[in-house]
Design a protein around this motif. Sequence first.
Motif, mmCIF file in Angstrom:
data_model
loop_
_atom_site.group_PDB
_atom_site.id
_atom_site.type_symbol
_atom_site.label_atom_id
_atom_site.label_comp_id
_atom_site.label_asym_id
_atom_site.label_seq_id
_atom_site.Cartn_x
_atom_site.Cartn_y
_atom_site.Cartn_z
ATOM 1 N N LYS A 131 0.843 -1.193 0.000
ATOM 2 C CA LYS A 131 0.000 0.000 0.000
ATOM 3 C C LYS A 131 0.877 1.240 0.000
ATOM 4 O O LYS A 131 1.851 1.330 0.755
ATOM 5 N N ILE A 132 0.532 2.168 -0.869
ATOM 6 C CA ILE A 132 1.242 3.444 -0.962
ATOM 7 C C ILE A 132 0.336 4.525 -0.394
ATOM 8 O O ILE A 132 -0.805 4.692 -0.838
ATOM 9 N N HIS A 133 0.822 5.248 0.588
ATOM 10 C CA HIS A 133 0.096 6.357 1.201
ATOM 11 C C HIS A 133 0.827 7.643 0.841
ATOM 12 O O HIS A 133 2.041 7.765 1.096
ATOM 13 N N ILE A 134 0.136 8.611 0.246
ATOM 14 C CA ILE A 134 0.793 9.853 -0.150
ATOM 15 C C ILE A 134 -0.040 11.050 0.293
ATOM 16 O O ILE A 134 -1.256 10.961 0.501
ATOM 17 N N GLY A 135 0.649 12.150 0.457
ATOM 18 C CA GLY A 135 0.014 13.443 0.686
ATOM 19 C C GLY A 135 0.589 14.443 -0.296
ATOM 20 O O GLY A 135 1.820 14.559 -0.425
ATOM 21 N N ILE A 136 -0.275 15.146 -1.033
ATOM 22 C CA ILE A 136 0.200 16.083 -2.055
ATOM 23 C C ILE A 136 -0.243 17.501 -1.712
ATOM 24 O O ILE A 136 -1.219 17.716 -0.985
ATOM 25 N N ASP A 137 0.498 18.443 -2.250
ATOM 26 C CA ASP A 137 0.184 19.858 -2.112
ATOM 27 C C ASP A 137 -0.892 20.211 -3.135
ATOM 28 O O ASP A 137 -0.713 19.977 -4.335
ATOM 29 N N GLU A 138 -2.003 20.740 -2.661
ATOM 30 C CA GLU A 138 -3.095 21.052 -3.585
ATOM 31 C C GLU A 138 -2.694 22.095 -4.616
ATOM 32 O O GLU A 138 -3.108 22.026 -5.778
ATOM 33 N N GLU A 139 -1.864 23.065 -4.239
ATOM 34 C CA GLU A 139 -1.509 24.153 -5.152
ATOM 35 C C GLU A 139 -0.524 23.704 -6.214
ATOM 36 O O GLU A 139 -0.729 23.942 -7.404
ATOM 37 N N THR A 140 0.550 23.043 -5.813
ATOM 38 C CA THR A 140 1.598 22.667 -6.762
ATOM 39 C C THR A 140 1.451 21.239 -7.286
ATOM 40 O O THR A 140 2.157 20.861 -8.218
ATOM 41 N N LEU A 141 0.588 20.437 -6.669
ATOM 42 C CA LEU A 141 0.376 19.034 -7.035
ATOM 43 C C LEU A 141 1.634 18.199 -6.843
ATOM 44 O O LEU A 141 1.801 17.145 -7.463
ATOM 45 N N GLU A 142 2.523 18.621 -5.957
ATOM 46 C CA GLU A 142 3.737 17.873 -5.665
ATOM 47 C C GLU A 142 3.504 16.951 -4.475
ATOM 48 O O GLU A 142 2.759 17.262 -3.559
ATOM 49 N N ILE A 143 4.171 15.814 -4.495
ATOM 50 C CA ILE A 143 4.090 14.865 -3.390
ATOM 51 C C ILE A 143 4.957 15.379 -2.245
ATOM 52 O O ILE A 143 6.160 15.576 -2.405
ATOM 53 N N ARG A 144 4.345 15.592 -1.097
ATOM 54 C CA ARG A 144 5.074 16.111 0.057
ATOM 55 C C ARG A 144 5.353 15.042 1.112
ATOM 56 O O ARG A 144 6.222 15.224 1.964
ATOM 57 N N ALA A 145 4.614 13.947 1.083
ATOM 58 C CA ALA A 145 4.823 12.876 2.054
ATOM 59 C C ALA A 145 4.424 11.560 1.416
ATOM 60 O O ALA A 145 3.451 11.496 0.662
ATOM 61 N N VAL A 146 5.183 10.512 1.706
ATOM 62 C CA VAL A 146 4.897 9.195 1.136
ATOM 63 C C VAL A 146 5.305 8.126 2.139
ATOM 64 O O VAL A 146 6.340 8.230 2.808
ATOM 65 N N GLU A 147 4.461 7.110 2.278
ATOM 66 C CA GLU A 147 4.735 5.961 3.138
ATOM 67 C C GLU A 147 4.359 4.697 2.373
ATOM 68 O O GLU A 147 3.429 4.697 1.567
ATOM 69 N N VAL A 148 5.085 3.612 2.651
ATOM 70 C CA VAL A 148 4.813 2.309 2.047
ATOM 71 C C VAL A 148 4.615 1.308 3.169
ATOM 72 O O VAL A 148 5.427 1.233 4.104
ATOM 73 N N THR A 149 3.522 0.529 3.095
ATOM 74 C CA THR A 149 3.220 -0.458 4.124
ATOM 75 C C THR A 149 2.772 -1.747 3.453
ATOM 76 O O THR A 149 2.568 -1.810 2.236
ATOM 77 N N SER A 150 2.600 -2.774 4.246
ATOM 78 C CA SER A 150 2.004 -4.012 3.753
ATOM 79 C C SER A 150 0.514 -3.798 3.528
ATOM 80 O O SER A 150 -0.076 -2.814 3.987
ATOM 81 N N SER A 151 -0.116 -4.735 2.842
ATOM 82 C CA SER A 151 -1.511 -4.556 2.440
ATOM 83 C C SER A 151 -2.483 -4.654 3.607
ATOM 84 O O SER A 151 -3.635 -4.239 3.471
ATOM 85 N N ASN A 152 -2.049 -5.189 4.747
ATOM 86 C CA ASN A 152 -2.967 -5.331 5.882
ATOM 87 C C ASN A 152 -2.961 -4.129 6.815
ATOM 88 O O ASN A 152 -3.615 -4.153 7.859
ATOM 89 N N VAL A 153 -2.260 -3.076 6.477
ATOM 90 C CA VAL A 153 -2.230 -1.854 7.288
ATOM 91 C C VAL A 153 -3.309 -0.913 6.781
ATOM 92 O O VAL A 153 -3.437 -0.681 5.572
ATOM 93 N N GLY A 154 -4.104 -0.373 7.702
ATOM 94 C CA GLY A 154 -5.186 0.515 7.326
ATOM 95 C C GLY A 154 -4.698 1.888 6.899
ATOM 96 O O GLY A 154 -3.512 2.239 7.031
ATOM 97 N N ASP A 155 -5.631 2.690 6.395
ATOM 98 C CA ASP A 155 -5.290 4.040 5.941
ATOM 99 C C ASP A 155 -5.079 4.996 7.115
ATOM 100 O O ASP A 155 -4.119 5.772 7.136
#
Length: 293
Positions: A131-155
């Motif tokens: 699972k890929i968890h990301i947070g992006i900047d609404e204005e620039t559409l750039e990825i500001r944070a990213v995490e990778v987990t196994s599929s059994n980890v919740g959001d």
Amino acid sequence: NQALRQRGSLTVWFDPEMQWDAVPSGRRGRQQAYSDAAIQACLTLKVLLGLPLRQATGFVASLLELSGLGWSVPDFSTLSRRQKTLDVTIPYRGSKGPLHLLVDSTGIKVEGEGEWHRRKHGASKRRVWRKIHIGIDEETLEIRAVEVTSSNVGDAPMLPELLKQIGLDQQIATVTADGAYDTRACHDAIADRGAAAIIPPRRNARPWKRDSAGARARNEILRASKHLGRALWRNWSGYHRRSRVETKMNCVKLLGQRLTSRDFDRQVAEVQIRAAVLNRFTALGIPLTVAMG
């Protein structure tokens, strides 16, 4: 159109002043031969062009020979070993004002058959997803944070981790996410950063005890959504902006529908390099949308 043409340009620049060779660490034992920047440059071309490690080293060697720099190239085993502990640098320009963060997650395949084989013969037991968890900047559409987990980890458990990746010197105005993030931990983490949560309450939501700033903010969202109706609240709060992070997730998968690395730490570095590539693409230009009428 010009931005898309620039993304397809095969102009590769190597800065002669970059630190290609590693700086001696001063510790005992064998020293590293290549810097993190050199390893990330090779892995970036690998991810961007979808090359195996050996072909990536040959491609980088050709580029260095054409540029006349005369630098040596890491072999495939060095790239594989260093990828496991690589500290990936994700470039971003940043927004001019407070950050409006859009959060979402998706799954990406690691092992298993293709979709046609699964439909025809059924899924095997060796289908592995991350699972890929990301947070992006609404204005620039750039990825500001990213995490990778196994599929059994919740959001929801990963939202506080995403917020930790954004420096305390960066003011966060809002955090927009779907109903899966409607938990106390998420609302408290958002309130601790002084941000406003734009998270729709669940269908059967009930007011929480007003014992924290996050709980009080969530109760206000619940009251407003019941008073205005869920559809009107979404338009009023700007919840529809979350579709931009869903589009960014699709861009992540355009670099490959599966991860090529088998080790989890290497998979994390591979996803982070994808984020760095996408931020470079975004810096080349994004569409300018103007409402007409």
